[in-house]
Design a protein around this motif. Structure first.
Motif, short mmCIF file in Angstrom:
data_model
loop_
_atom_site.label_atom_id
_atom_site.label_comp_id
_atom_site.label_asym_id
_atom_site.label_seq_id
_atom_site.Cartn_x
_atom_site.Cartn_y
_atom_site.Cartn_z
N ARG A 62 0.92 -1.17 -0.13
CA ARG A 62 -0.05 -0.19 0.06
C ARG A 62 0.94 1.27 -0.23
N LEU A 63 2.08 1.86 0.64
CA LEU A 63 2.95 2.56 1.21
C LEU A 63 3.10 2.41 -0.59
N ILE A 64 3.98 2.03 -1.48
CA ILE A 64 4.57 2.24 -2.58
C ILE A 64 3.01 2.94 -3.53
N ARG A 65 2.30 1.86 -3.59
CA ARG A 65 1.03 2.25 -4.03
C ARG A 65 0.71 3.96 -4.63
N GLU A 66 0.99 4.33 -2.61
CA GLU A 66 0.58 5.38 -2.70
C GLU A 66 1.13 6.69 -2.85
N ILE A 67 1.84 6.42 -2.99
CA ILE A 67 2.95 7.42 -3.26
C ILE A 67 2.62 8.29 -4.57
N PRO A 68 2.67 7.58 -5.60
CA PRO A 68 2.00 8.76 -6.65
C PRO A 68 0.82 9.30 -6.17
N LEU A 69 0.29 9.45 -5.20
CA LEU A 69 -0.85 10.08 -4.38
C LEU A 69 -0.41 11.27 -3.17
N LEU A 70 0.60 11.07 -3.33
CA LEU A 70 0.90 11.82 -2.00
C LEU A 70 1.38 13.32 -2.67
N HIS A 71 0.68 13.83 -2.87
CA HIS A 71 0.04 15.62 -3.34
C HIS A 71 -0.16 16.32 -2.62
N GLY A 72 0.12 17.35 -2.38
CA GLY A 72 -0.66 18.48 -1.76
C GLY A 72 0.17 19.58 -0.40
N ASP A 73 -0.16 20.08 -0.25
CA ASP A 73 0.49 21.18 0.74
C ASP A 73 1.63 20.72 2.02
N ASP A 74 1.53 21.11 2.57
CA ASP A 74 2.49 20.78 3.97
C ASP A 74 2.60 19.54 4.29
N LYS A 75 1.13 19.35 4.89
CA LYS A 75 0.60 18.42 5.09
C LYS A 75 0.98 16.76 4.37
N VAL A 76 0.63 16.74 3.55
CA VAL A 76 1.98 15.50 2.81
C VAL A 76 2.98 15.12 3.22
N VAL A 77 3.78 16.17 3.56
CA VAL A 77 5.29 15.88 4.09
C VAL A 77 5.42 14.68 5.48
N SER A 78 4.13 15.74 6.75
CA SER A 78 4.49 14.61 7.43
C SER A 78 3.83 14.04 7.23
N GLU A 79 2.18 13.67 6.84
CA GLU A 79 1.94 12.28 6.00
C GLU A 79 2.73 11.72 6.25
N ALA A 80 3.93 11.95 4.42
CA ALA A 80 5.27 10.78 4.26
C ALA A 80 6.18 10.58 5.45
N TYR A 81 6.15 10.93 6.34
CA TYR A 81 6.99 11.39 7.30
C TYR A 81 6.34 9.65 8.39
N ARG A 82 5.09 9.62 8.99
CA ARG A 82 4.45 9.09 9.61
C ARG A 82 5.13 7.20 8.42
N LEU A 83 3.96 7.64 7.18
CA LEU A 83 4.46 6.88 6.18
C LEU A 83 5.71 6.13 6.23
N VAL A 84 6.71 6.01 6.66
CA VAL A 84 8.22 5.34 6.40
C VAL A 84 9.08 5.79 7.53
N GLY A 85 9.85 4.40 7.17
CA GLY A 85 10.43 4.42 8.62
C GLY A 85 12.45 4.74 8.58
N ASN A 86 12.01 4.47 6.98
CA ASN A 86 13.87 4.62 6.74
C ASN A 86 14.43 6.19 6.67
N ASP A 87 15.77 6.17 6.90
CA ASP A 87 16.18 7.28 6.92
C ASP A 87 17.03 8.01 5.84
N ILE A 88 16.93 7.35 4.66
CA ILE A 88 16.96 7.99 3.59
C ILE A 88 15.86 8.51 2.89
#
Lengths: 400, 220
Positions: free
Chosen positions: A214-240
């Motif tokens: 689901r995480l990979i499928r959602e990458i193309p949908l991570l689109h919008g304002d600053d909230k997207v970045v915090s959402e993405a931060y929650r989704l991924v655990g890796n340092d890169i």
């Protein structure tokens, strides 16, 4: 003008800029050249054709496929430049070894790609762009994005959007995912070809957990304002990926300083060539044009391919696409300036030349008749050519 | 008219067998307009209240409308998408309109393996798909592009084989053709222009999710 039926063809993918279009193009290019110069960028002009092996350094396979190639007299393979980034990387690596970084360069030129013509992109098309070489931090990326926004505004566009993403975000997700190298390649291929159905099919056939899929499928949908970045931060655990998000946050903060943040959207699914870009990537869009106006990003490995380690970031914009967007959005092109038509009767030519010269020195746009004519004929010619005023010398007395 | 008005969503629908199910699915998602029918004489059918515009295109042209942004989104078979290879977002498999792209020959010409067909002439409406399939199989063929009635080609000796789309296989049987290979399966896809998908992201994404739920419930 009446050589009947003789209509020579021009090759596929080329076009003539007739006066109206050439004027619009010149106006846009002058505006952009002025802007880039004000931001401290110096223009460079490189050869139209170079050795194939030089132009293909660090460039994707697709672009290599689309090159126009030919031979020189020693049978070395030459090619027309498909973009300006590689020539500028070559110049930076070989001609500016001694200069103090960072290097800020811009160009306005034609490039050549043998491919299906698109809206606002023939096989020969014009690009304006900048490269900022020798600076690695978010300040350089923010400057380049802010300059792209300024350039679109300077060209006359008001309604546009710039999406920014980060290739390392996706690379981090891939590395973390546990997909095999082959699967990662196929996933990236689907992302590049924007095939989200194919992407889902590959993931469904992989060994990934439902959550990881689901995480990979959602990458193309991570689109919008600053909230997207915090959402993405929650989704991924890796340092890169997290470092990539931090980088975007930094860039966004700097863009607010430039006052351009309202044009900017986060788009973590923004896909540009994975083999080429190494960090922040961005594209500019406007309504009514189905293709991006401009694109760019960070490409830290490209100059290294010419033997000098040098981080780099930049963008290119399509001049014809900008002109097309302006036209579709009803933004008026600059009118041709036509101040005076200078005509003369028998014996008046010398006076006419002197007057035309005087007016031109004063900055007026002046066209001069080349044959004697009556005042009535001169007036008709003035009206037909669209000049504001007529200056007529009848050869006897001073003009009335 | 283009999709330049940010408030409108322009949807392209293909003439032919996908039209009815596509229009029905969109309607269930709240996207419809008065007088939306395949035989409409109007070229653009608008629903001003909901800011939707429909355009109805020839099947093979639909991806081009979407690629250029003349339509923001569209519904089209994967067979056409694969053939035209346009730069568009393929957002969703709508699961209807299932058909298969197959290679078929007259019973009398049937060979043991695919490579035995090398250098035969192949009639098809899908030259790129056919070319790719045979090339990947390492076989050189002579591809003949036709606009329709592909089954006629082997009967009159224009070609030995055909590559065509089959739903039930009845047409093949009626013309004494046998399937020798399947190239792929195709269903209807929801596609979007690459710029529209970014600039009208919220609306297109919401529609995609609604269609996903509808397509899945219809399948059950």
């Amino acid at each position: 003008m009446s050589r009947d039926q003789f209509l020579p063809q021009i090759p596929y993918g080329t076009k003539d800029f007739l006066p109206r279009d050439a004027r619009r193009k010149r106006a846009a290019e002058n505006a952009l050249a002025g802007l880039f110069a004000r931001w401290g960028y110096d223009e460079v002009v490189t050869p139209t054709f170079e050795y194939l092996e030089t132009l293909t350094v660090g460039v994707s396979g697709d672009l290599v496929q689309s090159l126009f190639k030919f031979f020189d007299k020693n049978n070395a393979i030459l090619a027309l430049r498909p973009d300006m980034t590689t020539p500028i990387a070559r110049v930076a690596a070989t001609r500016f070894r001694e200069s103090v970084p960072p290097l800020r360069l811009f160009y306005l030129t034609n490039v050549f790609r043998q491919e299906q013509a698109q809206a606002g992109r023939q096989c020969e098309f014009y690009q304006a762009g900048v490269e900022l070489l020798g600076a690695g931090g978010p300040a350089a990326d923010a400057e380049v994005v802010a300059l792209a926004v300024a350039a679109l505004l300077e060209a006359g566009l008001t309604n546009f959007q710039v999406g920014i993403g980060q290739v390392e975000f996706i690379n981090g997700v891939m590395a973390e995912s546990g997909l095999t190298v082959g699967e990662q390649q196929r996933v990236k291929q689907c992302m590049v070809s924007r095939d989200l159905v194919g992407l889902g099919e590959i993931l469904a056939g992989s060994s990934l957990s439902a959550a990881a899929q689901r995480l990979i499928r959602e990458i193309p949908l991570l689109h919008g304002d600053d909230k997207v970045v915090s959402e993405a931060y929650r989704l991924v655990g890796n340092d890169i990926s997290r470092a990539a998000l931090d980088n975007l946050t930094d860039i966004r903060r700097l863009l607010a300083g430039y006052g351009v943040e309202r044009y900017v959207t986060f788009d973590l699914g923004l896909i540009r060539d994975f083999d080429y870009y190494t960090g922040m990537v961005f594209e500019g869009y406007t309504p009514g044009l189905g293709f991006p106006l401009c694109g760019g990003g960070r490409y830290d490995n490209m100059v290294a391919a010419f033997g000098v380690d040098c981080p780099a970031t930049g963008f290119a914009m399509g001049i014809e696409r900008i002109l097309l967007a302006l036209e579709r959005q009803g933004i008026a092109p600059p009118a041709a300036v036509r101040d005076a038509y200078v005509a003369w009767g028998d014996g008046g030519l010398a006076q006419a030349i002197a007057e035309a010269d005087r007016l031109r020195r004063a900055g007026r746009t002046v066209e001069m008749a080349l044959e004697a004519c009556s005042r009535t004929e001169a007036e008709a010619a003035r009206a037909a050519k669209g000049y504001a005023g007529l200056v007529y010398f009848d050869g006897n007395v001073a003009p009335g | 008219m283009t999709s330049s008005d940010m408030n409108y969503l322009t949807i392209a629908l293909p003439k032919g067998k996908l039209f009815a199910p596509a229009a029905r699915l969109l309607s269930a998602a709240g996207y419809t307009a008065d007088g939306l029918s395949e035989d409409s004489r109007r070229l653009v059918i608008a629903n001003e209240a909901h800011k939707i515009r429909f355009i109805i295109t020839k099947t093979a042209d639909l991806p081009t409308y979407v690629e250029y942004g003349a339509a923001d989104v569209g519904i089209i078979g994967k067979d056409v998408l694969a053939e035209e290879s346009k730069n568009v977002y393929e957002l969703l498999d709508l699961k209807f309109g299932l058909c298969r792209m197959v290679v078929a020959v007259p019973e009398a010409l049937r060979q043991e393996k695919l490579t035995d067909y090398a250098h035969m002439r192949v009639a098809t409406k899908y030259p790129n798909t056919a070319e790719r399939f045979f090339r990947d199989a390492g076989i050189q063929m002579e591809i003949i592009k036709l606009g329709g009635s592909i089954e006629l080609a082997p009967i009159v000796g224009l070609a030995e084989m055909i590559v065509d789309l089959v739903e039930t296989g009845r047409t093949l049987k009626e013309n004494k053709l046998v399937e020798v290979a399947q190239i792929n399966q195709a269903t209807a896809r929801f596609i979007a222009n690459r710029v529209s998908f970014k600039m009208k992201f919220e609306r297109i994404n919401r529609l995609t999710e609604d269609l996903r739920i509808l397509a899945e419930s219809e399948k059950k």
